[in-house]
Design an enzyme around this catalytic site. Sequence first.
Site, PDB file in Angstrom:
ATOM      1  N   HIS A  66       4.114  -1.244   1.845  1.00  0.00           N
ATOM      2  CA  HIS A  66       2.854  -1.680   1.240  1.00  0.00           C
ATOM      3  C   HIS A  66       2.462  -3.050   1.778  1.00  0.00           C
ATOM      4  CE1 HIS A  66       4.131  -4.540  -2.044  1.00  0.00           C
ATOM      5  NE2 HIS A  66       5.198  -3.783  -2.159  1.00  0.00           N
ATOM      6  N   ASP A 181       7.861  -9.585  -0.843  1.00  0.00           N
ATOM      7  CA  ASP A 181       7.525  -8.278  -1.420  1.00  0.00           C
ATOM      8  C   ASP A 181       6.032  -8.085  -1.175  1.00  0.00           C
ATOM      9  OD1 ASP A 181       7.011  -6.041  -2.911  1.00  0.00           O
ATOM     10  OD2 ASP A 181       7.293  -7.014  -4.839  1.00  0.00           O
ATOM     11  N   GLU A 213      -0.032  -1.268  -3.942  1.00  0.00           N
ATOM     12  CA  GLU A 213       1.239  -0.845  -4.553  1.00  0.00           C
ATOM     13  C   GLU A 213       1.486  -1.622  -5.828  1.00  0.00           C
ATOM     14  OE1 GLU A 213       5.675  -0.954  -5.258  1.00  0.00           O
ATOM     15  OE2 GLU A 213       4.291  -2.602  -4.928  1.00  0.00           O
ATOM     16  N   GLU A 214       1.156  -2.910  -5.789  1.00  0.00           N
ATOM     17  CA  GLU A 214       1.516  -3.803  -6.893  1.00  0.00           C
ATOM     18  C   GLU A 214       0.735  -3.541  -8.182  1.00  0.00           C
ATOM     19  OE1 GLU A 214       4.027  -5.540  -6.896  1.00  0.00           O
ATOM     20  OE2 GLU A 214       4.520  -6.123  -4.855  1.00  0.00           O
ATOM     21  N   HIS A 324       7.806 -11.824  -6.851  1.00  0.00           N
ATOM     22  CA  HIS A 324       6.740 -11.966  -7.841  1.00  0.00           C
ATOM     23  C   HIS A 324       6.656 -13.409  -8.343  1.00  0.00           C
ATOM     24  CE1 HIS A 324       5.885  -7.471  -8.700  1.00  0.00           C
ATOM     25  NE2 HIS A 324       6.261  -7.674  -7.453  1.00  0.00           N
TER      26      HIS A 324
HETATM   27 ZN   LIG Z   1       7.014  -4.194  -3.240  1.00  0.00          ZN
END
Ligand SMILES: [Zn+2]
Length: 365
Positions: A66, A181, A213-214, A324
């Site tokens: 992603h 991420d 995706e998130e 995150h």
């Molecule tokens: Zn991810």
Amino acid sequence: MLVGMTIDANLLKECCDAHGVSGHEGEVRNVFRRVLGRMGEVATAGAGNIVCERAGAWPRVMLAAHMDEIGFLVQSVGEDGFLSIVPIGGWWNHTLLSQKVVVKTRSGRKVRGVIGSKPPHFLPENQRNSVLPIEALFVDVGAASADEVAELGIALGDPVAPGVELEAFDMPHRWVGKAFDNRAGFYAMLEVMRGLEGCELPNTLIAAGTVQEEVGTRGARTVGELAEMDCAIVLEGPPADDTPGFAGSGRQGVLGKGAQVRMYDPTAIMNPALVELVRRTAEENGIPFQMTVRRSGGTDAGALQFVGPGVPCVVIGVPTRYIHAHHGVLDDRDLQAVIDLTMALVKKLDAAAVVSLTDYESLDA
Ligand SMILES: [Zn+2]
């Protein structure tokens, strides 16, 4: 100049520093086009997913990463020039205060700001020790009025990302930056495609950069329309669990211990035969790896598994501390392990291997 081992530090920096909040992944798509454009047929559609297909034999093997990162959108502009923001993706409010951000305007201008709040000196006792809700925070871009904000080109709905650039730590192999991420997984996907360029493969290899995706694997739900695949390898930047507070024996994502192979999270039970193939491939090639069973979290595998009649998936990740949040930490040896393992796995995924993943007659015998 950034110095890595076999890591292309400049490309890693380009991936991580790209401004790509969910739904606004254009800068990351451009990196994809630039690096993979010469390697196969590139296509985008619908939601904004982008794929590069290397022509070849059946089966169709997908690498999926992603492109989006968690961030914010401008929710409103106050008369006093401060911006309210709405979170995009899973933020932990502890990490927000006093962090630098970058607002990207419609014209592409990048405006620096910082997340502020009323200082503790002016807060009642009970609020000083609690985490402030996002509604009590704002972005300060230095403007003194809504007119000045408009002059900067900022408007409602503009995406806001952490104002963080990739840096090498003083310790070798360790990096600090934003959006590992999933730019770690995205970078790994680019390197796998580059590493396999000119190499004869027993499959049709498809690299897919997915969007959103998130906010609930929204891009992955539709990417199957672009690239009907028979098997998917999801490349990720999943959370590490090697910081103070974790029990030693239960750790499954330790920096420097290799590629994380996720067998389970609540959104996907990975195909056991594929997991086994990954394990064997890592062992045969001497690539360090860590098997992982996660009690929480989820990845694009949660959506990709539902494409067509169902798609065997596995998630291979670079363990990342403090995902995150504005700053993550990773070890580039893990990144290299993910690249090496994925390349070795792709070479093994021929027709017989992929058929065997879902040959339930034999698997059940
Ligand atoms: Zn991810």
